[in-house]
Design a protein around this motif. Structure first.
Motif, PDB file in Angstrom:
ATOM      1  N   VAL A  91     -34.146  50.899 -18.143  1.00  0.00           N
ATOM      2  CA  VAL A  91     -35.856  50.275 -18.781  1.00  0.00           C
ATOM      3  C   VAL A  91     -35.652  49.789 -20.268  1.00  0.00           C
ATOM      4  CG1 VAL A  91     -37.896  51.052 -20.097  1.00  0.00           C
ATOM      5  CG2 VAL A  91     -37.119  52.237 -18.189  1.00  0.00           C
ATOM      6  N   GLN A  92     -34.306  49.673 -20.812  1.00  0.00           N
ATOM      7  CA  GLN A  92     -34.065  48.609 -22.403  1.00  0.00           C
ATOM      8  C   GLN A  92     -33.672  47.621 -21.819  1.00  0.00           C
ATOM      9  OE1 GLN A  92     -32.633  51.564 -25.493  1.00  0.00           O
ATOM     10  NE2 GLN A  92     -33.979  52.891 -25.237  1.00  0.00           N
ATOM     11  N   PRO A 108     -41.641  32.749 -21.521  1.00  0.00           N
ATOM     12  CA  PRO A 108     -42.958  32.863 -23.074  1.00  0.00           C
ATOM     13  C   PRO A 108     -44.150  33.519 -22.275  1.00  0.00           C
ATOM     14  CG  PRO A 108     -42.513  30.832 -21.149  1.00  0.00           C
ATOM     15  CD  PRO A 108     -40.858  31.713 -20.633  1.00  0.00           C
ATOM     16  N   THR A 109     -44.234  34.332 -21.615  1.00  0.00           N
ATOM     17  CA  THR A 109     -44.797  35.409 -21.474  1.00  0.00           C
ATOM     18  C   THR A 109     -44.780  36.646 -21.814  1.00  0.00           C
ATOM     19  OG1 THR A 109     -44.214  35.717 -18.678  1.00  0.00           O
ATOM     20  CG2 THR A 109     -46.430  34.156 -19.607  1.00  0.00           C
ATOM     21  N   GLN A 110     -43.188  36.807 -21.897  1.00  0.00           N
ATOM     22  CA  GLN A 110     -42.719  38.461 -22.137  1.00  0.00           C
ATOM     23  C   GLN A 110     -43.537  39.634 -20.697  1.00  0.00           C
ATOM     24  OE1 GLN A 110     -43.223  38.254 -26.065  1.00  0.00           O
ATOM     25  NE2 GLN A 110     -41.823  37.767 -26.917  1.00  0.00           N
ATOM     26  N   ILE A 111     -43.773  39.046 -19.577  1.00  0.00           N
ATOM     27  CA  ILE A 111     -44.025  40.082 -18.746  1.00  0.00           C
ATOM     28  C   ILE A 111     -42.577  40.737 -18.097  1.00  0.00           C
ATOM     29  CG2 ILE A 111     -44.800  40.720 -16.431  1.00  0.00           C
ATOM     30  CD1 ILE A 111     -46.753  38.187 -17.472  1.00  0.00           C
ATOM     31  N   VAL A 112     -42.378  42.046 -18.799  1.00  0.00           N
ATOM     32  CA  VAL A 112     -41.384  42.911 -17.709  1.00  0.00           C
ATOM     33  C   VAL A 112     -41.207  43.485 -16.361  1.00  0.00           C
ATOM     34  CG1 VAL A 112     -39.655  45.013 -18.344  1.00  0.00           C
ATOM     35  CG2 VAL A 112     -40.810  43.571 -20.499  1.00  0.00           C
ATOM     36  N   PRO A 113     -40.459  42.863 -15.811  1.00  0.00           N
ATOM     37  CA  PRO A 113     -40.735  43.343 -14.525  1.00  0.00           C
ATOM     38  C   PRO A 113     -40.678  44.665 -13.678  1.00  0.00           C
ATOM     39  CG  PRO A 113     -38.921  41.938 -14.430  1.00  0.00           C
ATOM     40  CD  PRO A 113     -39.695  42.074 -15.614  1.00  0.00           C
ATOM     41  N   LYS A 114     -41.669  44.862 -13.014  1.00  0.00           N
ATOM     42  CA  LYS A 114     -41.014  46.666 -12.448  1.00  0.00           C
ATOM     43  C   LYS A 114     -40.051  47.293 -12.179  1.00  0.00           C
ATOM     44  CE  LYS A 114     -44.444  48.898 -11.249  1.00  0.00           C
ATOM     45  NZ  LYS A 114     -46.094  49.851 -10.585  1.00  0.00           N
TER      46      LYS A 114
END
Length: 342
Positions: free
Chosen positions: A278-279, A293-299
């Motif tokens: 996770v980290q 740039p969206t800083q979305i973290v994938p599942k």
């Protein structure tokens, strides 16, 4: 990376090829104290971050050698700003031993005008609050060779003298083409630089596949420093490097030999129980805003297969040689539930 608070001195220059700053604070903690920092239990604090592969090495080696009660450890959170790693996981956002909010404070305590990146891992002298060294390749070697008096009973020989030349040779190629190679792909500033780094990376992974096809570990028949250094990159390959850094010829799970090798290590005490997926994802996908740039973290990806049978025992080898596995992880150092491969 552009952040001065980055991991192990990485940054992107104005050119087209990724460059890693390898100028570190070269002081060492040694038995003879030649640089002014003698081996002394209870004096030093390892500052690390589970997200960082270079810091993860030091966490693994410290645990394998049983130095938890000798060298304390502080953990930074997985993200940081342009200035420094921070202790946002601790109550009040302060390291409970050093009493600081930012690792930067320990660097500035010793070097008020420190001009380079504030990197993990770093070792801080608890007496003075000053950083001693951030020379991560040397830190783990010194854990193995300078702190032997304080190793646990049954500690493995991670850097045995008769194998050091071969370990050093393997480590050099693994660092250049794999550990750093994934960054050279991810931060390439041109198509040409990216494709060159990509080709070198997968050529090296093919070489490692051939080397490990008929032997359980990289050098000799036991775990060594070389395995520690390769493992931390392999553990991050599918969650981060395959997509985020465009290292997408193959996933680790599509490379049968390396995938089995990585699972063998992951299931060995000291490796998987220090790995926080996770980290890892939070760090790369959030901090590297220039490439995400969206800083979305994938599942994804799914991680439970890390615990599946690997079959590497058939190659022989003894992970700890004449020694024994480390005991349970100290309660205050356990990877949080749900962050591993449960």
């Amino acid at each position: 990376m552009t952040s001065k608070g980055g991991e192990a001195g990485s940054y992107v220059t104005g050119g087209k090829e990724f460059t890693r700053d390898t100028n570190y604070i070269e002081d060492r903690i040694t038995r003879d104290g030649a640089s002014g920092h003698p081996v002394e239990p209870g004096r030093y604090r390892l500052i690390a971050a589970r997200a960082c592969p270079w810091a993860n090495r030091t966490i693994i080696v410290r645990r394998l050698l049983g130095l938890e009660g000798v060298i304390s450890m502080g953990l930074c959170g997985p993200t940081h700003d342009k200035n420094s790693w921070t202790f946002d996981l601790d109550p009040g956002g302060k390291d409970p031993v050093l009493g600081i909010e930012r690792l930067q404070q320990a660097y500035f305590q010793r070097f008020p005008d420190y001009p380079r990146g504030i990197t993990v891992p770093a070792i801080v002298d608890e007496r003075t609050g000053e950083v001693v060294t951030n020379n991560y390749p040397q830190i783990t070697l010194d854990f193995s060779t300078e702190w032997t008096e304080f190793h646990r009973e049954g500690a493995p020989q991670l850097y045995p003298e008769h194998l050091r030349e071969e370990i050093d040779t393997v480590n050099k190629r693994v660092f250049t083409e794999v550990n750093n190679g994934v960054y050279r792909c991810g931060f390439a500033g041109s198509q040409e630089a990216y494709e060159s780094a990509y080709d070198r990376l997968f050529t090296a992974l093919d070489w490692l596949t051939e080397r490990l096809e008929n032997q359980r570990f990289l050098v000799g028949d036991t775990i060594t420093e070389a395995d520690v250094r390769l493992f931390t990159t392999l553990a991050r390959f599918d969650p981060v490097y395959h997509g985020h850094f465009k290292c997408n010829r193959s996933k680790l799970t599509e490379l049968p030999v390396l995938w089995a090798y990585a699972r063998d290590l992951f299931q060995t005490p000291g490796f998987g129980d220090t790995t926080d997926f996770v980290q890892i994802k939070q760090h790369y996908y959030f901090v590297h805003s220039e490439i995400n740039p969206t800083q979305i973290v994938p599942k994804g990806p799914e991680l439970h297969d890390w615990l599946s049978p690997h079959g590497r025992e058939a190659l022989g080898g003894r992970p700890f040689g004449e020694g024994t596995p480390p005991g349970p992880v100290p309660v205050n150092e356990q990877v949080p539930a749900g962050h591993g491969a449960e």
